[in-house]
Enzyme design. Structure first.
Site, PDB file in Angstrom:
ATOM      1  N   LYS A  34       0.814  -1.220   0.000  1.00  0.00           N
ATOM      2  CA  LYS A  34       0.000   0.000   0.000  1.00  0.00           C
ATOM      3  C   LYS A  34       0.855   1.282   0.000  1.00  0.00           C
ATOM      4  O   LYS A  34       0.568   2.239  -0.701  1.00  0.00           O
ATOM      5  CB  LYS A  34      -0.836  -0.091   1.276  1.00  0.00           C
ATOM      6  CG  LYS A  34      -1.653   1.039   1.659  1.00  0.00           C
ATOM      7  CD  LYS A  34      -2.456   0.578   2.875  1.00  0.00           C
ATOM      8  CE  LYS A  34      -2.645   1.703   3.842  1.00  0.00           C
ATOM      9  NZ  LYS A  34      -3.461   1.331   4.980  1.00  0.00           N
ATOM     10  N   GLY A  40       7.085  -2.614   5.620  1.00  0.00           N
ATOM     11  CA  GLY A  40       6.015  -2.680   6.620  1.00  0.00           C
ATOM     12  C   GLY A  40       6.318  -1.905   7.892  1.00  0.00           C
ATOM     13  O   GLY A  40       7.192  -1.032   7.933  1.00  0.00           O
ATOM     14  N   LYS A  51      15.098   0.952  17.238  1.00  0.00           N
ATOM     15  CA  LYS A  51      16.452   0.560  17.660  1.00  0.00           C
ATOM     16  C   LYS A  51      17.465   1.644  17.312  1.00  0.00           C
ATOM     17  O   LYS A  51      18.421   1.862  18.051  1.00  0.00           O
ATOM     18  CB  LYS A  51      16.849  -0.769  17.010  1.00  0.00           C
ATOM     19  CG  LYS A  51      16.526  -1.972  17.876  1.00  0.00           C
ATOM     20  CD  LYS A  51      15.084  -2.413  17.878  1.00  0.00           C
ATOM     21  CE  LYS A  51      14.256  -2.106  19.035  1.00  0.00           C
ATOM     22  NZ  LYS A  51      12.853  -2.515  18.928  1.00  0.00           N
ATOM     23  N   GLY A 116      -4.205  -3.649  -1.937  1.00  0.00           N
ATOM     24  CA  GLY A 116      -4.654  -4.899  -2.543  1.00  0.00           C
ATOM     25  C   GLY A 116      -5.995  -5.308  -1.942  1.00  0.00           C
ATOM     26  O   GLY A 116      -6.120  -5.366  -0.718  1.00  0.00           O
ATOM     27  N   THR A 145      -0.824  -8.502   5.999  1.00  0.00           N
ATOM     28  CA  THR A 145      -1.174  -7.076   6.101  1.00  0.00           C
ATOM     29  C   THR A 145      -0.887  -6.480   7.482  1.00  0.00           C
ATOM     30  O   THR A 145      -1.151  -5.292   7.701  1.00  0.00           O
ATOM     31  CB  THR A 145      -2.654  -6.860   5.716  1.00  0.00           C
ATOM     32  OG1 THR A 145      -3.445  -7.807   6.452  1.00  0.00           O
ATOM     33  CG2 THR A 145      -2.885  -7.065   4.232  1.00  0.00           C
ATOM     34  N   GLU A 205       0.554   1.617  34.081  1.00  0.00           N
ATOM     35  CA  GLU A 205       0.308   0.232  33.652  1.00  0.00           C
ATOM     36  C   GLU A 205      -0.870  -0.342  34.438  1.00  0.00           C
ATOM     37  O   GLU A 205      -0.964  -0.197  35.647  1.00  0.00           O
ATOM     38  CB  GLU A 205       1.578  -0.600  33.848  1.00  0.00           C
ATOM     39  CG  GLU A 205       1.431  -2.102  33.759  1.00  0.00           C
ATOM     40  CD  GLU A 205       0.888  -2.640  32.440  1.00  0.00           C
ATOM     41  OE1 GLU A 205       1.394  -2.274  31.373  1.00  0.00           O
ATOM     42  OE2 GLU A 205      -0.085  -3.439  32.495  1.00  0.00           O
ATOM     43  N   LEU A 321       5.600 -10.349  16.474  1.00  0.00           N
ATOM     44  CA  LEU A 321       7.040 -10.152  16.381  1.00  0.00           C
ATOM     45  C   LEU A 321       7.487 -10.319  14.939  1.00  0.00           C
ATOM     46  O   LEU A 321       6.954 -11.168  14.210  1.00  0.00           O
ATOM     47  CB  LEU A 321       7.775 -11.179  17.250  1.00  0.00           C
ATOM     48  CG  LEU A 321       7.539 -11.082  18.763  1.00  0.00           C
ATOM     49  CD1 LEU A 321       8.176 -12.243  19.495  1.00  0.00           C
ATOM     50  CD2 LEU A 321       8.058  -9.753  19.304  1.00  0.00           C
ATOM     51  N   HIS A 446      36.121 -16.534  27.801  1.00  0.00           N
ATOM     52  CA  HIS A 446      36.264 -15.623  28.942  1.00  0.00           C
ATOM     53  C   HIS A 446      37.067 -14.408  28.508  1.00  0.00           C
ATOM     54  O   HIS A 446      38.077 -14.569  27.832  1.00  0.00           O
ATOM     55  CB  HIS A 446      36.994 -16.328  30.093  1.00  0.00           C
ATOM     56  CG  HIS A 446      37.317 -15.404  31.217  1.00  0.00           C
ATOM     57  ND1 HIS A 446      36.357 -14.970  32.110  1.00  0.00           N
ATOM     58  CD2 HIS A 446      38.491 -14.789  31.582  1.00  0.00           C
ATOM     59  CE1 HIS A 446      36.914 -14.152  32.992  1.00  0.00           C
ATOM     60  NE2 HIS A 446      38.199 -14.022  32.686  1.00  0.00           N
TER      61      HIS A 446
END
Ligand code: FAD
Ligand code: NAD
Length: 468
Positions: A34, A40, A51, A116, A145, A205, A321, A446
């Site tokens: 689109k 996306g 990020k 579409g 989508t 929250e 995700l 290490h």
């Protein structure tokens, strides 16, 4: 009319990956997007820009708070150029989305820009923003989508001061007081970005803990560290109204005792989840069923109620995700090609890219208790590692949960520097059904943060960790 073996609707990490795999497997493939850029939510207004800002704001915060400790003195004070920071983020996005265009060309995938919508189960009409609509024919279609930000019924997102992640990623100024509704992934990642840049940040929250779907110890540790960083938390608060009063936004919430609490600030981020996006798709014309949560219904092969149409990613059930969407894209392409692919949903890792990072795979302790699975837990604190002390990243832990009898690893939960990358070791281990002892016996370089994984595994087996 052009005809294809497969048409993919949506070019996010679900859609573009599905298209590439289809093309690799020899199918004539089209992808319909689109917007004028590919990639996306994830590439344009999600994973990548968030990020980029997390990294930039981390540099800023380190310059102010941590460099001196390392013996680096910044003589003239530090100046933030937020416009430049946002421009850099935009450049990162542009380069990444252009990369997808390149991959489409390289794999000879036809790209169509436009919405579409199904005419029937094998014909898709593509309506561009400007110019003529056209129709293509496809033997199979993959719907990818994606999703859009969800809100609460009484909130009017004005995209100016009452905003979603999309607007916050391009704000261009640092809020005085950013109020975040929802202490999930978006609220915490973007809350941390703007806290580092100098905003007062309050996270409101509904549940009694942040990142409530992750292991409880991770919620506690991340909250502890973010509080030290200056983020305020109002847990167990139910938001009742959000109103714009002149230049201010006023939030009224109810605490767990039923008392009304008010919050005032210049910006309110609404980050209470995302909802599947199917607008304009005309799914019903193709006989594709949408459930009452707005998700496209799929079976175990990710096939919709119409046999030749599949759906993947945020628009179907499961974790929202990018890598889950991509895994499903590959799964569907290979299924269409007649192969027998496999996805283990239990082993899809989840990551929060705050600092310290939070990463998880498999079952949480709460889930194991609920399922009455007998388990043992091994834990190791990051602060005991030489690597952590060298870098100064001492917050966090690794926790490994293993079956009490067989020692098989059932879940792994990390808070700490580079947890996002470290979790891969445990995903591989669990994919191969490793025991905690297997990890305890493997050499780990290490000094690395990953030594904490070995130590936690040692703690979970009979042997004791060395550095406690
Ligand atoms: P999307 O990426 O949403 O893509 C769908 C595409 O389809 C869009 O481009 C849309 O324009 C297009 N489309 C929709 N309808 C039509 C139509 N009718 N015709 C043509 N095109 C259409 N996930 C992670 O794994 N890691 C992260 O770090 C992470 N960070 C995030 C940060 C933020 C701020 C946000 C909002 C999300 C983040 N996510 C992250 C989630 C991740 O972005 C989504 O899970 C992922 O993008 C889903 O991929 P998708 O392909 O299903 O859909
Ligand atoms: P989320 O589901 O992670 O968090 C939403 C939070 O809002 C939850 O803690 C929930 O309890 C809370 N909430 C819900 N209603 C509320 C109310 N009325 N008042 C106060 N709090 C309320 O959703 P999100 O942070 O908006 O992210 C959306 C999706 O995007 C997630 O599914 C996530 O997987 C994905 N995402 C992933 C990443 C990543 O992988 N690093 C980053 C960003 C987004």
């Amino acid at each position: 009319m052009k005809s294809y073996d497969v048409a993919v609707i949506g070019s996010g990490p679900g859609g573009y990956v599905a298209a590439i795999r289809c093309a690799q497997l020899g199918m004539k493939t089209a992808i319909i997007e689109k917007y004028s850029t590919m990639g996306g939510t994830c590439l344009n207004v999600g994973c990548i820009p968030s990020k980029a800002l997390l990294d930039s704001s981390h540099h800023y915060e380190d310059t102010i708070n941590s460099l001196e400790e390392h013996g680096i003195e910044v003589p003239e004070g530090v100046k933030l150029n937020i416009k430049k920071m946002i421009e850099r983020k935009d450049t990162v996005v542009e380069t990444t989305t252009k990369g997808i265009e390149y991959l489409m060309n390289k794999n000879k995938i036809d790209t169509y820009q436009g919405v579409g919508s199904f005419e029937d189960k094998t014909h898709i009409k593509i309506t561009p923003e400007k110019g003529e609509a056209e129709t293509i024919e496809a033997k199979k279609t993959i719907i990818a989508t994606g999703s859009k930000p969800a809100s609460l019924p009484f909130i009017e997102i004005d995209k100016k001061n009452i905003i979603t992640s999309t607007e916050l990623l391009s704000l261009g100024e640092v809020p005085k007081h950013l109020m975040v509704i929802g202490g999930g992934v978006i609220g915490l990642e973007l809350g941390q970005v703007y806290r580092r840049l100098g905003a007062e940040v309050t996270v409101i929250e509904y549940m009694d803990r942040i990142i409530p779907t992750m292991d409880k110890d991770q919620s506690k540790e991340l909250r502890k560290v973010m509080r030290k960083q200056g983020v305020k938390f109002a847990l167990s608060h139910q938001v009742k109204s959000v109103e714009k009063k002149g230049k201010e936004v006023l939030i009224k919430a109810e605490d767990k005792k039923g008392k009304e609490v008010e919050f005032k600030g210049d910006y309110c981020l609404v980050s209470v989840g995302r909802k599947p996006y199917t607008e304009g798709l005309n799914a019903d014309k193709a006989g594709v069923k949408i459930n009452d949560r707005g998700q496209i219904e799929v079976n175990e092969k990710l096939q919709t109620s119409t046999e030749n149409i599949y759906a993947i990613g945020d628009v179907v059930k499961g974790a929202m995700l990018a890598h889950k969407a991509s895994d499903e894209g590959i799964f569907v392409a290979e299924t269409i090609a007649g192969q027998k692919p496999h996805i283990d949903y239990n082993l899809i890792p989840g990551v929060v890219y705050t600092w310290p990072e939070v990463a998880s795979v498999g079952k949480t302790e709460e889930q194991l208790k609920k399922d009455k699975v007998e388990y043992k837990a091994g834990k190791f604190a990051m602060r005991a590692l030489g690597r952590s002390r060298a870098s100064g990243d001492i917050d966090g832990f690794v926790k490994i949960l293993a079956d009490k009898e067989t020692d098989e690893i059932l879940g792994a939960h990390i808070v700490g520097a580079r947890a996002a990358d470290m979790i891969a070791e445990l995903v591989v281990a669990m994919e191969y059904r490793a025991s905690a002892e297997d990890i305890a016996l493997i050499s780990h370089a290490h000094p690395t943060y990953s030594e904490a994984i070995r130590e936690a595994a040692m703690d979970a087996t009979d042997s004791r960790p060395i550095h406690i």
